[in-house]
Design a protein around this motif. Structure first.
Motif, PDB file in Angstrom:
ATOM      1  N   ARG A 135      50.546  11.364  83.863  1.00  0.00           N
ATOM      2  CA  ARG A 135      49.185  11.244  83.346  1.00  0.00           C
ATOM      3  C   ARG A 135      49.187  10.726  81.910  1.00  0.00           C
ATOM      4  NH1 ARG A 135      46.279  16.842  84.827  1.00  0.00           N
ATOM      5  NH2 ARG A 135      44.702  15.970  83.413  1.00  0.00           N
ATOM      6  N   GLY A 342      43.183  15.754  87.700  1.00  0.00           N
ATOM      7  CA  GLY A 342      44.557  15.275  87.830  1.00  0.00           C
ATOM      8  C   GLY A 342      44.641  14.093  88.778  1.00  0.00           C
ATOM      9  N   GLU A 345      43.014  10.892  87.075  1.00  0.00           N
ATOM     10  CA  GLU A 345      43.806  10.261  86.020  1.00  0.00           C
ATOM     11  C   GLU A 345      45.027   9.546  86.591  1.00  0.00           C
ATOM     12  OE1 GLU A 345      44.548  12.887  82.748  1.00  0.00           O
ATOM     13  OE2 GLU A 345      42.402  13.091  82.302  1.00  0.00           O
ATOM     14  N   CYS A 346      45.676  10.142  87.570  1.00  0.00           N
ATOM     15  CA  CYS A 346      46.829   9.487  88.191  1.00  0.00           C
ATOM     16  C   CYS A 346      46.408   8.195  88.885  1.00  0.00           C
ATOM     17  CB  CYS A 346      47.513  10.428  89.174  1.00  0.00           C
ATOM     18  SG  CYS A 346      48.336  11.846  88.393  1.00  0.00           S
ATOM     19  N   PHE A 399      43.896  10.383  78.602  1.00  0.00           N
ATOM     20  CA  PHE A 399      44.646  10.804  79.776  1.00  0.00           C
ATOM     21  C   PHE A 399      45.652  11.897  79.419  1.00  0.00           C
ATOM     22  CE2 PHE A 399      43.847   6.359  81.513  1.00  0.00           C
ATOM     23  CZ  PHE A 399      42.915   6.799  82.434  1.00  0.00           C
ATOM     24  N   GLY A 400      45.859  12.819  80.350  1.00  0.00           N
ATOM     25  CA  GLY A 400      46.923  13.805  80.234  1.00  0.00           C
ATOM     26  C   GLY A 400      46.622  14.956  79.306  1.00  0.00           C
TER      27      GLY A 400
END
Length: 446
Positions: A135, A342, A345-346, A399-400
């Motif tokens: 991510r 999750g 974003e991936c 992200f992440g």
């Protein structure tokens, strides 16, 4: 076909095997800033028999099947923290999915545990490894889908360490690598604390990266400052981090055209959630985007593949960021937004690996709490959707994982907002939006 392991020495025959396998290593580590040189590996092996490592140790293990090398691991035993580090572990594409990776990591863990016992420290406390954060943005394409890799290491018993890990430059000609996740498998969980991890990182830099004074590294000092502020060492389930949490199952189906049988259920879900909203769009816009917009995602959501549709998502992927058009979770899927984040974003990073984050538009009468709880911040801009009189909250999330204030360059924000207006709304960016950004280098948040 028996799988054999060879713990290499500086013997010429072993070095020839290493040289032959190094070509696979170069392919599997496309980022030159992450890659160790062949010369260094040979040097490390030659230092072992003269006692340079002291109570520490270093291993290059080849996995060989029918005379062909099909995998390799490089690892270090660090006596001071009584921990092992797997610098890298790879299996050739032709040998994957047959248990070679699991066998190789188990062999590596056994060697490190034997090192711990030989050094007089008793059983090995932990093993850590680096993986590409699935991510996090990356300028270099990965050799293996980062989500797939994270799920593999999850099955092998590893968890993510929740702190801002950065690999310092491996040489004067290389750069720091920040898109990594340090993962851990603990054999003595009661001893996993921030101080232990700090010591592991210190010794890893010192012995594996040959940074004789880790405190001289700005990257290391930033990690230490963060770890010292923790009361406990938090870990992340790698499966949950990529949105595949067995305790909160979420089945995602991506629609690819207007003939998809899920489209009717998606429209019904959308109508229930947004039918009375001033921010609603004609349902025909979904079909148009599926046909005309590159990087568009339209998903139905279920608890499992056989369940009824209980959620929907529409996403746009742009060069610098993504946009979540609509998201709805109903019934049993309520409360699974974090898992969905999750997945989103991936997916966006698969399309645009260099994108930095994503936006969501929220009506003034909609509670932004669920978004704020997962790391979104509200931008301080006068934002409106074309044709809608009332102001709209515009939220942004990098992200992440997040470990500090959000830094969003206004130049980047302008480009993304112009793309959103053009692709999603077929309209120019409103003057009041531009005016609220004038004179700023970085975006302001409320």
């Amino acid at each position: 076909m028996t799988l054999e392991f060879r713990d290499l020495t500086a013997d010429p025959a072993d070095l020839a095997l290493l040289a032959d396998f190094y070509r696979h290593y170069v392919v599997e580590f496309p980022d030159p800033d992450e890659r160790e040189s062949m010369a260094n590996m040979v040097d490390y092996l030659r230092r072992k028999p003269v006692g340079w490592y002291g109570r520490n140790n270093y291993h290059i293990v080849l996995a060989i099947r029918d005379g062909v090398t099909v995998g390799c691991s490089v690892s270090d035993y660090l006596a001071e923290p009584n921990a092992g580090v797997i610098e890298f572990l790879l299996v050739t594409p032709q040998a994957r999915r047959g248990g070679t990776g699991r066998s190789l990591v188990a062999k590596t863990e056994r060697l490190l545990d034997n090192d711990a016992k030989t050094s007089g420290n008793g059983p090995l406390a932990h093993v850590v490894a680096e993986i590409n954060d699935p991510r996090a943005p990356s300028d270099v394409p990965d050799n293996l889908d980062p989500v797939t890799r994270a799920l593999i290491w999850d099955r092998w018993g590893y968890q993510g360490l929740d702190f801002p890990y950065t690999q310092p430059p491996l040489s004067s000609g290389q750069e720091s690598v920040a898109n990594l996740l340090l993962i851990v498998k603990s054999f003595l969980p009661d001893r996993l604390d921030p101080g232990a991890i700090q010591l592991v990182v210190h010794e890893y830099l010192r012995w594996a990266m040959r940074i004789s004074e880790p405190d001289s590294s700005a990257d290391y000092r930033r990690m230490v400052d963060y770890l010292r502020g923790l009361s406990e060492m938090r870990t992340l389930s790698l499966a949950a981090y990529v949105g595949v949490d067995p305790s909160q199952p979420l089945h995602v189906h991506r629609l690819t055209d207007a003939n998809d049988p899920d489209l009717a259920a998606l429209r019904s879900c959308y109508r229930r959630a947004f039918g009375k909203s001033p921010l609603a769009v004609p349902e025909s816009e979904f079909e148009r985007a599926l046909t005309d917009v590159g990087g568009y995602h339209l998903w139905t959501l279920r608890g499992s593949e056989d369940d009824d549709v209980e959620g929907m998502v529409s996403l746009f992927g742009f060069e610098t960021a993504g946009l979540c058009g609509y998201v709805a979770l109903e019934g049993r899927l309520r409360g699974r937004f974090r898992a969905l984040v999750g997945r989103i974003e991936c997916a966006l990073l698969r399309d645009r690996p260099t994108a930095r984050g994503w936006y969501v538009e929220v009506g003034l009468h909609t509670d932004p709490g669920p978004f704020l709880a997962v790391g979104f911040e509200e931008l301080d801009v006068d934002y409106r959707q074309p044709g809608v009189d009332e102001l709209v909250r515009l939220l942004f999330k990098p992200f992440g994982r997040r470990y500090g204030p959000v830094s969003l360059p206004v130049s980047e924000l302008r480009v993304t907002l112009a793309e959103i207006m053009d692709v999603v709304y077929h309209a120019p960016l409103a003057p009041e939006v531009l005016g609220s950004l004038d004179g700023l280098e970085f975006a302001r948040f409320r």
